[in-house]
Scaffold this motif. Structure first.
Motif, PDB file in Angstrom:
ATOM      1  N   LYS A  77      -7.782 -13.809 -14.447  1.00  0.00           N
ATOM      2  CA  LYS A  77      -8.060 -12.378 -14.357  1.00  0.00           C
ATOM      3  C   LYS A  77      -8.820 -12.054 -13.068  1.00  0.00           C
ATOM      4  N   ARG A  78      -9.744 -12.924 -12.720  1.00  0.00           N
ATOM      5  CA  ARG A  78     -10.513 -12.709 -11.486  1.00  0.00           C
ATOM      6  C   ARG A  78      -9.597 -12.749 -10.260  1.00  0.00           C
ATOM      7  N   MET A  79      -8.683 -13.728 -10.223  1.00  0.00           N
ATOM      8  CA  MET A  79      -7.766 -13.830  -9.082  1.00  0.00           C
ATOM      9  C   MET A  79      -6.813 -12.630  -9.021  1.00  0.00           C
ATOM     10  N   LEU A  80      -6.320 -12.198 -10.178  1.00  0.00           N
ATOM     11  CA  LEU A  80      -5.457 -11.016 -10.210  1.00  0.00           C
ATOM     12  C   LEU A  80      -6.200  -9.791  -9.694  1.00  0.00           C
ATOM     13  N   TYR A  81      -7.422  -9.629 -10.175  1.00  0.00           N
ATOM     14  CA  TYR A  81      -8.220  -8.477  -9.776  1.00  0.00           C
ATOM     15  C   TYR A  81      -8.467  -8.488  -8.269  1.00  0.00           C
ATOM     16  N   GLN A  82      -8.838  -9.658  -7.723  1.00  0.00           N
ATOM     17  CA  GLN A  82      -9.117  -9.752  -6.297  1.00  0.00           C
ATOM     18  C   GLN A  82      -7.866  -9.461  -5.472  1.00  0.00           C
ATOM     19  N   HIS A  83      -6.724  -9.936  -5.950  1.00  0.00           N
ATOM     20  CA  HIS A  83      -5.471  -9.688  -5.228  1.00  0.00           C
ATOM     21  C   HIS A  83      -5.148  -8.200  -5.225  1.00  0.00           C
ATOM     22  N   ILE A  84      -5.302  -7.543  -6.366  1.00  0.00           N
ATOM     23  CA  ILE A  84      -5.043  -6.103  -6.430  1.00  0.00           C
ATOM     24  C   ILE A  84      -6.014  -5.355  -5.526  1.00  0.00           C
ATOM     25  N   ALA A  85      -7.285  -5.795  -5.522  1.00  0.00           N
ATOM     26  CA  ALA A  85      -8.292  -5.157  -4.662  1.00  0.00           C
ATOM     27  C   ALA A  85      -7.914  -5.289  -3.193  1.00  0.00           C
ATOM     28  N   ASP A  86      -7.424  -6.469  -2.803  1.00  0.00           N
ATOM     29  CA  ASP A  86      -7.064  -6.702  -1.403  1.00  0.00           C
ATOM     30  C   ASP A  86      -5.819  -5.909  -1.012  1.00  0.00           C
ATOM     31  N   GLN A  87      -4.863  -5.783  -1.942  1.00  0.00           N
ATOM     32  CA  GLN A  87      -3.596  -5.114  -1.626  1.00  0.00           C
ATOM     33  C   GLN A  87      -3.704  -3.598  -1.702  1.00  0.00           C
ATOM     34  N   GLY A  88      -4.632  -3.117  -2.494  1.00  0.00           N
ATOM     35  CA  GLY A  88      -4.777  -1.675  -2.666  1.00  0.00           C
ATOM     36  C   GLY A  88      -3.985  -1.176  -3.853  1.00  0.00           C
ATOM     37  N   ILE A  89      -2.676  -1.179  -3.728  1.00  0.00           N
ATOM     38  CA  ILE A  89      -1.768  -0.805  -4.818  1.00  0.00           C
ATOM     39  C   ILE A  89      -0.669  -1.858  -4.867  1.00  0.00           C
ATOM     40  N   VAL A  90      -0.352  -2.336  -6.072  1.00  0.00           N
ATOM     41  CA  VAL A  90       0.624  -3.420  -6.193  1.00  0.00           C
ATOM     42  C   VAL A  90       1.403  -3.255  -7.489  1.00  0.00           C
ATOM     43  N   SER A  91       2.653  -3.700  -7.485  1.00  0.00           N
ATOM     44  CA  SER A  91       3.492  -3.648  -8.678  1.00  0.00           C
ATOM     45  C   SER A  91       3.396  -4.966  -9.430  1.00  0.00           C
ATOM     46  N   LYS A  92       3.865  -4.958 -10.659  1.00  0.00           N
ATOM     47  CA  LYS A  92       3.888  -6.187 -11.454  1.00  0.00           C
ATOM     48  C   LYS A  92       4.794  -7.223 -10.792  1.00  0.00           C
ATOM     49  N   ALA A  93       5.906  -6.758 -10.217  1.00  0.00           N
ATOM     50  CA  ALA A  93       6.810  -7.683  -9.530  1.00  0.00           C
ATOM     51  C   ALA A  93       6.105  -8.334  -8.350  1.00  0.00           C
ATOM     52  N   GLY A  94       5.303  -7.549  -7.642  1.00  0.00           N
ATOM     53  CA  GLY A  94       4.552  -8.118  -6.529  1.00  0.00           C
ATOM     54  C   GLY A  94       3.554  -9.157  -6.988  1.00  0.00           C
ATOM     55  N   LEU A  95       2.929  -8.918  -8.132  1.00  0.00           N
ATOM     56  CA  LEU A  95       1.973  -9.883  -8.678  1.00  0.00           C
ATOM     57  C   LEU A  95       2.692 -11.151  -9.148  1.00  0.00           C
ATOM     58  N   LEU A  96       3.840 -10.985  -9.769  1.00  0.00           N
ATOM     59  CA  LEU A  96       4.595 -12.151 -10.243  1.00  0.00           C
ATOM     60  C   LEU A  96       5.070 -13.023  -9.074  1.00  0.00           C
ATOM     61  N   SER A  97       5.374 -12.386  -7.935  1.00  0.00           N
ATOM     62  CA  SER A  97       5.796 -13.170  -6.780  1.00  0.00           C
ATOM     63  C   SER A  97       4.624 -13.865  -6.103  1.00  0.00           C
ATOM     64  N   ALA A  98       3.415 -13.333  -6.315  1.00  0.00           N
ATOM     65  CA  ALA A  98       2.234 -13.907  -5.675  1.00  0.00           C
ATOM     66  C   ALA A  98       1.579 -14.997  -6.513  1.00  0.00           C
ATOM     67  N   PHE A  99       1.844 -15.008  -7.835  1.00  0.00           N
ATOM     68  CA  PHE A  99       1.207 -15.972  -8.730  1.00  0.00           C
ATOM     69  C   PHE A  99       2.269 -16.673  -9.580  1.00  0.00           C
ATOM     70  N   THR A 100       2.019 -17.926  -9.887  1.00  0.00           N
ATOM     71  CA  THR A 100       2.916 -18.682 -10.766  1.00  0.00           C
ATOM     72  C   THR A 100       2.447 -18.479 -12.211  1.00  0.00           C
ATOM     73  N   ILE A 101       2.655 -17.272 -12.708  1.00  0.00           N
ATOM     74  CA  ILE A 101       2.248 -16.896 -14.057  1.00  0.00           C
ATOM     75  C   ILE A 101       3.467 -16.346 -14.788  1.00  0.00           C
ATOM     76  N   ALA A 102       3.649 -16.769 -16.030  1.00  0.00           N
ATOM     77  CA  ALA A 102       4.771 -16.283 -16.830  1.00  0.00           C
ATOM     78  C   ALA A 102       4.651 -14.774 -17.018  1.00  0.00           C
ATOM     79  N   THR A 103       5.804 -14.120 -17.153  1.00  0.00           N
ATOM     80  CA  THR A 103       5.821 -12.670 -17.297  1.00  0.00           C
ATOM     81  C   THR A 103       5.003 -12.218 -18.499  1.00  0.00           C
ATOM     82  N   SER A 104       5.127 -12.922 -19.625  1.00  0.00           N
ATOM     83  CA  SER A 104       4.383 -12.547 -20.835  1.00  0.00           C
ATOM     84  C   SER A 104       2.878 -12.670 -20.609  1.00  0.00           C
ATOM     85  N   THR A 105       2.468 -13.729 -19.908  1.00  0.00           N
ATOM     86  CA  THR A 105       1.045 -13.907 -19.617  1.00  0.00           C
ATOM     87  C   THR A 105       0.554 -12.827 -18.659  1.00  0.00           C
ATOM     88  N   MET A 106       1.376 -12.503 -17.658  1.00  0.00           N
ATOM     89  CA  MET A 106       1.012 -11.453 -16.714  1.00  0.00           C
ATOM     90  C   MET A 106       0.850 -10.117 -17.439  1.00  0.00           C
TER      91      MET A 106
END
Length: 400
Positions: A11-40
């Motif tokens: 959760k901390r890494m997701l939050y930091q990534h969103i903070a750095d990107q400003g605005i991000v989609s779920k697809a963008g997060l899935l491409s940036a992290f090796t996390i299953a869709t259900s977990t995301m």
């Protein structure tokens, strides 16, 4: 099974990534992290329900349903950045998207002991919170960027030099601030937090390797590699000042190396050189400063520089050339993409800044094939406090 610690880190890494990107989609997060869709989906739902992030409209469709966009919630909390320097200190209040709500600045005079500093800081914080209708509970943490050397893990300022007031040795500043304000605090070198702040200002450029050099009362520096501050095994902020650039050269005071960079490039070095020149050349040279040679101070040098005194200009340009040599040494070792220069000497005269860069580039080994970008920074005098607030956001958003 996912452990609570692993889940919190995700959760901390997701939050930091969103903070750095400003605005991000779920697809963008899935491409940036090796996390299953259900977990995301679960992590994003939890971050939204906790109020840490929020939905920010819909993105463009690529043929199917428009994607939900996410950003951090600016109103989840606030952070405070505090700069502790020798000449002045400053305080900034920021929301979670690092929008500055207020800045205050004050001089560090002979009466500003650590105890009085903490009392003054607490009053300033109370005034800011009252102005914005905020409670102390709304502030998640205070980040402090201070003159070193210091012990980051213990929150202690150790033995800094050249403070005008007494008592600035072995100061448990984090504990003192927390007790006075009721808000948790973290500590880092001001050079480090300045670089954190300037890196954040350049986040759209995705700069990964940066160098920050502050030339003022002393020389301070910080390095960043792959977007992270380089912390050595000991406090390194003032190490650049001890770089030897002239064998058997002068020593600034009763400490440090002979021939060190700080003996040529610092407020104290310029004062000592001006005093020596005034004694050597007599009253006609020293009278311009309106002071006896031993009492010539940096403010008088700046005044004469602004008036176009050619002798004073050469004094500053000589220091700039030495700074360029020091910068070249760092560049040839570290090869940064971007170099931020700050401090009163950098701002003293445009020719000082340009001369330091010209000398540095001439002595850069791979130049011109490799040419780093030089800048005075975007945040300038607000960089230390802004970076400290960013450090507090990272440290305290998921604390407890």
């Amino acid at each position: 099974m996912e452990t609570p610690h692993a889940k919190l880190n995700a959760k901390r890494m997701l939050y930091q990534h969103i903070a750095d990107q400003g605005i991000v989609s779920k697809a963008g997060l899935l491409s940036a992290f090796t996390i299953a869709t259900s977990t995301m989906n679960r992590l994003l739902d939890e971050l939204v329900s906790e109020g840490r992030i929020r939905e920010s409209g819909l993105g463009s469709s690529t043929g199917g349903r428009k994607p939900i966009l996410y950003e951090i919630n600016p109103d989840y909390g606030f952070t405070i950045g505090l700069e502790i320097s020798r000449f002045y200190s400053s305080l900034g209040l920021f929301d979670m998207q690092m929008n500055a709500k207020s800045f205050v600045r004050w001089r560090m005079d002979e009466d500003m002991t650590p105890e009085r500093f903490v009392q003054h800081t607490a009053r300033q914080i109370n005034a800011l919170l009252k102005d914005h209708g905020l409670s102390r509970q709304a502030v998640i943490g205070i980040g402090i960027g201070a003159v070193g050397p210091l012990d980051r893990s213990s929150g202690i300022i150790l033995h800094p030099l050249h403070f005008r007031a007494s008592g600035w040795s072995n100061v448990p500043i984090c504990r003192m601030i927390q007790e006075a304000c009721g808000i948790p605090a973290c500590l880092d070198n001001g050079a480090n937090t300045a670089l954190i702040g300037e890196h954040w200002a350049l986040r759209r450029d995705k700069v990964q390797h940066m160098l920050y050099v502050h030339a003022g009362v002393s020389l301070r520096s910080a390095m960043m590699s792959h977007g992270r501050i380089i912390h050595g095994s000991v406090d390194m902020e003032g190490s650049i000042g001890q770089m030897i650039i002239q064998t058997d050269g002068p020593r600034l005071q009763e400490h440090g190396n002979y021939g060190a960079l700080e003996a040529f490039v610092s407020v104290l070095a310029l004062e000592k050189q001006a005093q020596a020149d005034a004694k050597l050349k007599g009253d006609t040279f020293g009278s311009a400063y309106r002071a006896q040679p031993d009492r010539i101070r940096y403010d008088a040098l700046l005044r004469e520089l602004e008036l176009g005194n050619p002798g004073v200009l050469e004094l500053f340009l000589r220091a700039a050339r030495h700074l360029g040599i020091g910068l070249a040494n760092l560049i040839n070792v570290f090869h940064p993409e971007t170099i931020i220069l700050g401090g009163t000497l950098i701002g003293s005269h445009e020719r000082f800044y340009q001369t330091a860069i010209e000398v540095a580039l001439r002595s850069t080994y791979y130049y011109p094939e490799y040419t780093p970008v030089f800048s005075k920074g975007s945040l300038k005098e607000d960089a230390v406090a802004t970076g400290a607030a960013l450090a507090a956001r990272e440290r305290f958003t998921f604390a407890g």
